[in-house]
Design a protein around this motif. Structure first.
Motif, mmCIF file in Angstrom:
data_model
loop_
_atom_site.group_PDB
_atom_site.id
_atom_site.type_symbol
_atom_site.label_atom_id
_atom_site.label_comp_id
_atom_site.label_asym_id
_atom_site.label_seq_id
_atom_site.Cartn_x
_atom_site.Cartn_y
_atom_site.Cartn_z
ATOM 1 N N VAL A 19 71.055 45.364 32.525
ATOM 2 C CA VAL A 19 71.220 44.378 33.727
ATOM 3 C C VAL A 19 70.300 44.958 34.688
ATOM 4 O O VAL A 19 70.348 46.185 35.200
ATOM 5 C CB VAL A 19 72.646 44.286 34.036
ATOM 6 C CG1 VAL A 19 73.207 45.548 34.541
ATOM 7 C CG2 VAL A 19 72.558 43.184 35.176
ATOM 8 N N THR A 20 69.467 44.049 35.275
ATOM 9 C CA THR A 20 68.781 44.481 36.280
ATOM 10 C C THR A 20 68.979 43.817 37.690
ATOM 11 O O THR A 20 69.238 42.638 37.690
ATOM 12 C CB THR A 20 67.172 44.164 35.994
ATOM 13 O OG1 THR A 20 66.597 44.831 35.021
ATOM 14 C CG2 THR A 20 66.293 44.417 37.210
ATOM 15 N N LEU A 21 69.098 44.561 38.597
ATOM 16 C CA LEU A 21 69.530 44.047 40.080
ATOM 17 C C LEU A 21 68.314 44.098 40.840
ATOM 18 O O LEU A 21 67.411 45.002 41.018
ATOM 19 C CB LEU A 21 70.624 44.839 40.709
ATOM 20 C CG LEU A 21 71.841 45.261 39.800
ATOM 21 C CD1 LEU A 21 72.935 46.167 40.637
ATOM 22 C CD2 LEU A 21 72.599 44.118 39.266
ATOM 23 N N ASP A 22 67.887 42.705 41.455
ATOM 24 C CA ASP A 22 66.778 42.762 42.358
ATOM 25 C C ASP A 22 66.976 43.133 43.798
ATOM 26 O O ASP A 22 67.911 42.951 44.371
ATOM 27 C CB ASP A 22 66.034 41.370 42.055
ATOM 28 C CG ASP A 22 65.893 40.876 40.704
ATOM 29 O OD1 ASP A 22 65.896 39.678 40.162
ATOM 30 O OD2 ASP A 22 65.526 41.869 39.854
ATOM 31 N N SER A 65 67.790 53.281 35.781
ATOM 32 C CA SER A 65 66.216 53.247 35.856
ATOM 33 C C SER A 65 65.929 52.519 37.254
ATOM 34 O O SER A 65 66.799 51.663 37.569
ATOM 35 C CB SER A 65 65.578 53.115 34.717
ATOM 36 O OG SER A 65 65.740 51.688 34.384
ATOM 37 N N TRP A 66 64.917 53.003 37.971
ATOM 38 C CA TRP A 66 64.562 52.076 39.164
ATOM 39 C C TRP A 66 63.180 51.706 38.839
ATOM 40 O O TRP A 66 62.149 52.855 38.478
ATOM 41 C CB TRP A 66 64.844 53.201 40.479
ATOM 42 C CG TRP A 66 66.217 53.213 40.559
ATOM 43 C CD1 TRP A 66 67.005 52.585 41.621
ATOM 44 C CD2 TRP A 66 67.086 54.322 39.968
ATOM 45 N NE1 TRP A 66 68.271 53.028 41.438
ATOM 46 C CE2 TRP A 66 68.428 54.108 40.476
ATOM 47 C CE3 TRP A 66 66.951 55.353 39.075
ATOM 48 C CZ2 TRP A 66 69.306 55.152 40.297
ATOM 49 C CZ3 TRP A 66 68.033 56.318 38.884
ATOM 50 C CH2 TRP A 66 69.344 56.059 39.527
ATOM 51 N N ASN A 67 62.766 50.839 39.521
ATOM 52 C CA ASN A 67 61.216 50.190 39.350
ATOM 53 C C ASN A 67 60.816 50.009 40.897
ATOM 54 O O ASN A 67 61.276 48.976 41.453
ATOM 55 C CB ASN A 67 61.259 49.166 38.470
ATOM 56 C CG ASN A 67 59.811 48.531 38.314
ATOM 57 O OD1 ASN A 67 59.015 48.788 39.273
ATOM 58 N ND2 ASN A 67 59.328 48.016 37.138
ATOM 59 N N PHE A 68 60.014 50.733 41.569
ATOM 60 C CA PHE A 68 59.560 50.409 42.960
ATOM 61 C C PHE A 68 58.133 50.097 42.762
ATOM 62 O O PHE A 68 57.422 50.707 42.234
ATOM 63 C CB PHE A 68 59.557 51.718 43.463
ATOM 64 C CG PHE A 68 59.181 51.870 44.912
ATOM 65 C CD1 PHE A 68 58.106 53.019 45.328
ATOM 66 C CD2 PHE A 68 59.055 50.814 45.839
ATOM 67 C CE1 PHE A 68 57.603 52.761 46.729
ATOM 68 C CE2 PHE A 68 58.643 50.601 46.921
ATOM 69 C CZ PHE A 68 57.915 51.773 47.437
ATOM 70 N N THR A 80 71.249 50.627 31.926
ATOM 71 C CA THR A 80 71.010 50.217 30.367
ATOM 72 C C THR A 80 72.432 50.425 29.815
ATOM 73 O O THR A 80 73.201 51.074 30.188
ATOM 74 C CB THR A 80 69.916 51.059 30.078
ATOM 75 O OG1 THR A 80 68.729 50.949 30.420
ATOM 76 C CG2 THR A 80 69.677 51.104 28.426
ATOM 77 N N ALA A 81 72.674 49.594 28.845
ATOM 78 C CA ALA A 81 73.840 49.647 27.832
ATOM 79 C C ALA A 81 75.088 49.740 28.861
ATOM 80 O O ALA A 81 75.741 50.707 28.877
ATOM 81 C CB ALA A 81 73.804 50.886 27.162
ATOM 82 N N SER A 82 75.195 48.658 29.806
ATOM 83 C CA SER A 82 76.273 48.510 30.822
ATOM 84 C C SER A 82 77.700 48.958 30.302
ATOM 85 O O SER A 82 78.044 48.650 29.074
ATOM 86 C CB SER A 82 76.238 47.311 31.398
ATOM 87 O OG SER A 82 76.387 46.344 30.394
ATOM 88 N N THR A 117 79.921 42.463 37.512
ATOM 89 C CA THR A 117 81.144 42.532 36.628
ATOM 90 C C THR A 117 80.643 42.798 35.343
ATOM 91 O O THR A 117 79.794 41.847 34.526
ATOM 92 C CB THR A 117 81.741 41.171 36.937
ATOM 93 O OG1 THR A 117 81.984 40.954 38.113
ATOM 94 C CG2 THR A 117 83.262 41.424 36.036
ATOM 95 N N VAL A 118 81.032 43.741 34.683
ATOM 96 C CA VAL A 118 80.689 44.150 33.431
ATOM 97 C C VAL A 118 82.153 43.643 32.571
ATOM 98 O O VAL A 118 83.159 44.378 32.497
ATOM 99 C CB VAL A 118 80.347 45.421 32.862
ATOM 100 C CG1 VAL A 118 79.889 45.847 31.607
ATOM 101 C CG2 VAL A 118 78.951 45.669 33.917
ATOM 102 N N HIS A 119 82.057 42.725 31.566
ATOM 103 C CA HIS A 119 83.206 42.586 30.583
ATOM 104 C C HIS A 119 83.207 43.244 29.529
ATOM 105 O O HIS A 119 82.316 43.730 28.807
ATOM 106 C CB HIS A 119 83.239 41.176 30.494
ATOM 107 C CG HIS A 119 83.264 40.299 31.697
ATOM 108 N ND1 HIS A 119 84.377 39.785 32.261
ATOM 109 C CD2 HIS A 119 82.131 39.546 32.532
ATOM 110 C CE1 HIS A 119 83.887 39.097 33.284
ATOM 111 N NE2 HIS A 119 83.057 38.973 33.221
ATOM 112 N N PRO A 120 84.554 43.643 28.942
ATOM 113 C CA PRO A 120 84.589 44.374 27.731
ATOM 114 C C PRO A 120 84.107 43.461 26.644
ATOM 115 O O PRO A 120 84.180 42.257 26.470
ATOM 116 C CB PRO A 120 86.057 44.936 27.722
ATOM 117 C CG PRO A 120 86.818 44.002 28.954
ATOM 118 C CD PRO A 120 85.752 43.605 29.588
#
Lengths: 120, 114
Positions: A19-22, A65-68, A80-82, A117-120
């Motif tokens: 998942v990527t957060l912007d 990881s972070w992308n600037f 990665t792999a939440s 929210t990460v669901h099992p």
């Protein structure tokens, strides 16, 4: 004025998905610092990472990881792999330049946050 | 544990009342910041102190005031409370006022005004 925008209000994923957060920011300063904070359901604000404006080298730390990208004024955060324990509100923040006269003294301006929210 | 201590954790009070929130910064940190987190406003900067002196003000209401004492702990005073003041109030500290250092936050004080 400084501004931080997190366009994603809520993200829901299933465990093990990436998942990527912007985060997009606005500033007139040439030197500035960007931060990511995590707020788990227990409520505390936990510092995750800091980046300065003249270091565009991206970073990986474990599953994070972070992308600037200065050219697009973005500072995105990827998990990665939440895991379920990653469920939290994530805030991007921008530190204003230290100025005298009371107008600013290194305060952080926060985005509105992204609820992950990460669901099992 | 961030090293920043806030008391009390929870506070329930009635409209019109006055409360005091307390913050002890991390050992050695001279700067203290206060933030308010509400559902509709997000994390809003209120005020900052550095070594006892006020350094920056944000959207802090006139009914609110703060101070930092010689031992560097800080108090946020909220008076004539209104329902809309219900929020989570955070204190944060850093060594100085430099923008490069992250703010380290306490666990917050949850204020409920009834």
């Amino acid at each position: 004025a400084q501004k931080v925008t997190q366009a994603q209000t809520e993200i829901s994923v299933v465990e093990k998905e990436d998942v990527t957060l912007d985060c997009v920011y606005e500033t007139r300063d040439t030197t500035y610092y960007l931060f990511w904070y995590k707020q788990p359901p227990s409520g505390e604000l936990v510092f995750l990472i800091r980046r300065n404006s003249f270091d565009e080298q991206n970073e990986i730390s474990g599953r994070y990881s972070w992308n600037f990208q200065k050219s697009t004024s973005s500072f995105n955060f990827t998990i990665t792999a939440s895991q379920v324990v990653d469920s939290a509100v994530y805030f991007c923040a921008l530190s204003e330049a230290t100025r005298a006269g009371g107008t600013s003294y290194g305060k952080l301006t926060f985005g509105q946050g992204t609820i992950l929210t990460v669901h099992p | 544990d961030s090293g920043v201590t806030q008391t009390p954790k929870h506070l329930i009070t009635a409209t019109g009342q006055r409360v005091t929130l307390r913050c002890s910064p991390r050992s050695g940190d001279l700067s203290v910041y206060w933030y308010q987190q509400s559902l509709d406003q997000g994390l809003q900067f209120l005020i900052q102190y550095y070594n006892g002196e006020e350094r920056a003000k944000g959207n802090i209401l006139e009914r609110f005031s703060a101070q930092q004492f010689p031992d560097l702990h800080s108090e946020l005073n909220l008076s004539s409370l209104e329902l809309g003041d219900s929020a989570l109030y955070f204190c944060a500290s850093r060594p100085g006022g430099q923008q490069s250092s992250p703010l380290h936050f306490g666990n917050g004080t949850r204020l409920t005004v009834t």
